[in-house]
Design an enzyme around this catalytic site. Structure first.
Site, mmCIF file in Angstrom:
data_model
loop_
_atom_site.group_PDB
_atom_site.id
_atom_site.type_symbol
_atom_site.label_atom_id
_atom_site.label_comp_id
_atom_site.label_asym_id
_atom_site.label_seq_id
_atom_site.Cartn_x
_atom_site.Cartn_y
_atom_site.Cartn_z
ATOM 1 N N LYS A 103 0.841 -1.209 0.000
ATOM 2 C CA LYS A 103 0.000 0.000 0.000
ATOM 3 C C LYS A 103 0.877 1.261 0.000
ATOM 4 O O LYS A 103 0.654 2.185 -0.779
ATOM 5 C CB LYS A 103 -0.929 -0.003 1.223
ATOM 6 C CG LYS A 103 -2.087 -0.993 1.078
ATOM 7 C CD LYS A 103 -2.829 -1.259 2.371
ATOM 8 C CE LYS A 103 -3.835 -2.385 2.179
ATOM 9 N NZ LYS A 103 -4.447 -2.862 3.420
ATOM 10 N N GLN B 80 -4.261 -1.675 9.820
ATOM 11 C CA GLN B 80 -4.241 -2.987 9.156
ATOM 12 C C GLN B 80 -4.830 -4.073 10.056
ATOM 13 O O GLN B 80 -4.500 -4.170 11.236
ATOM 14 C CB GLN B 80 -2.796 -3.338 8.756
ATOM 15 C CG GLN B 80 -2.675 -4.608 7.949
ATOM 16 C CD GLN B 80 -3.374 -4.521 6.598
ATOM 17 O OE1 GLN B 80 -3.277 -3.548 5.868
ATOM 18 N NE2 GLN B 80 -4.122 -5.575 6.249
ATOM 19 N N ASP C 161 -11.108 2.941 4.586
ATOM 20 C CA ASP C 161 -11.502 1.525 4.506
ATOM 21 C C ASP C 161 -13.027 1.380 4.465
ATOM 22 O O ASP C 161 -13.547 0.324 4.106
ATOM 23 C CB ASP C 161 -10.987 0.767 5.742
ATOM 24 C CG ASP C 161 -9.745 -0.049 5.447
ATOM 25 O OD1 ASP C 161 -9.485 -0.329 4.258
ATOM 26 O OD2 ASP C 161 -9.045 -0.427 6.409
#
Ligand code: NDP
Length: 291
Positions: A52, A96, A119
């Protein structure tokens, strides 16, 4: 329609669009910024976070990786999130998953400023998805699946869609997107308690498999000419592979491919889309911060 839906090609297209938006935002004086928080030493998480951050720098986004030790406390993680919420250089925050067991992941997600929740897991963004409020952030993987269907020319309107899996990350938001005024599909959500899953799947014009079980969807479950989106990423042992394993999806690709009209491969299908949609959400967050 191409039978094999190439996620790498579509992801490159999304990222090229992102590149143009980044340039125009830079002209307006804003460099979109993404912060990725990694708690602990999970090897797969390290790989995801690394890719990422790398993708951000390739595209000229500002990115920051914050690593916390395996024994980090809930308060330490919360403090990092609160600092990032207040940081004007950061438009998107991602913690994460999965964090170590002492961390209450839900509480962390709720602490993220919803305007930076790229997200799309914060309750406010979940509600906006259900309400079809376009200012919200849609979870990256299902957003990527919708884009793949669009790019492959699949008509979702009026289609019978079966989503297998009801997680908050994939199945549930996928069902909401398919049934939205944009998707207009007739949606069935199947899960581990579904009776006669094969019969349910056989009705489907579109199957989205998000189960987490290698090669679970077999040819007898798929109607002739159906479109199959395989979200699954499973490691299976393979002594002939360099790393000792290979990646397979939730669909038995070799037997399903000859029956369906289009299918996403694993790897190279949904996977590359997830990171492209994350970048896209970060740019959206930066743009919305200007308003
Ligand atoms: P979860 O484990 O959170 O959810 C799995 C779902 O599958 C659950 O709803 C479960 O039902 C259902 N399920 C389990 N067994 C069966 C069964 N026998 N019959 C029908 N349904 C069943 O997984 P995720 O949604 O997080 O992920 C799914 C897959 O997608 C995984 O392989 C994951 O690695 C992959 N993934 C890929 C991403 C990408 O970027 N391509 C991103 C995210 C995930 P129940 O609710 O009843 O337990």
């Amino acid at each position: 329609m191409h039978k094999i839906i190439d996620g790498k090609v579509v992801a490159e297209k999304v990222l090229a669009e992102c590149g143009q938006e980044i340039e125009s935002l830079k002209k307006a004086g804003v460099v979109p910024g993404l912060a990725v928080v990694l708690v602990g030493n999970d090897p797969a998480s390290k790989v995801y976070v690394g890719s990422k951050v790398r993708k951000c720098s390739e595209l000229g986004l500002y990115s920051r990786k914050i690593e916390l030790p395996e024994d980090a406390t809930q308060q330490e993680v919360l403090d990092v999130v609160l600092d990032l919420n207040a940081d004007p250089q950061i438009h998107g925050i991602l913690v994460q998953s999965p964090p170590p067991p002492q961390i209450d992941e839900d509480a962390i997600v709720r602490a993220i400023n919803p305007a930076k929740d790229v997200d799309g897991f914060h309750p406010e963004n979940v509600a906006k998805l259900a309400l079809e409020d376009a200012s919200g952030f849609v979870p990256c993987t299902p957003a990527g699946c919708m884009r793949l269907l669009k790019e492959a020319g699949v008509e979702t309107s009026g289609a019978e869609a079966v989503v297998i899996g009801r997680s908050m990350i994939v199945g549930k938001p996928m069902a909401l997107l398919l049934m939205s005024k944009d998707g207009n599909a007739t949606v069935t959500v199947a899960h581990s308690r579904t009776k006669d899953l094969a019969a349910v799947c056989q009705r489907a014009d579109i199957i989205v498999a998000a189960i987490g079980m290698p090669e679970f969807v077999t040819a007898d479950m798929v109607k002739e000419g159906a479109v199959v989106i395989d979200v699954g990423i499973n490691r299976v042992e393979d002594s002939s592979a360099k790393r000792g394993y290979r990646l397979v999806g939730d669909v038995a690709y070799d037997e399903v491919v000859s029956k369906c009209s289009a299918i996403t491969p694993v790897p190279g299908g949904v996977g590359p889309m997830t990171i492209a949609m994350l970048i896209s959400n970060t740019i959206k967050a930066a743009r919305q911060s200007l308003a």
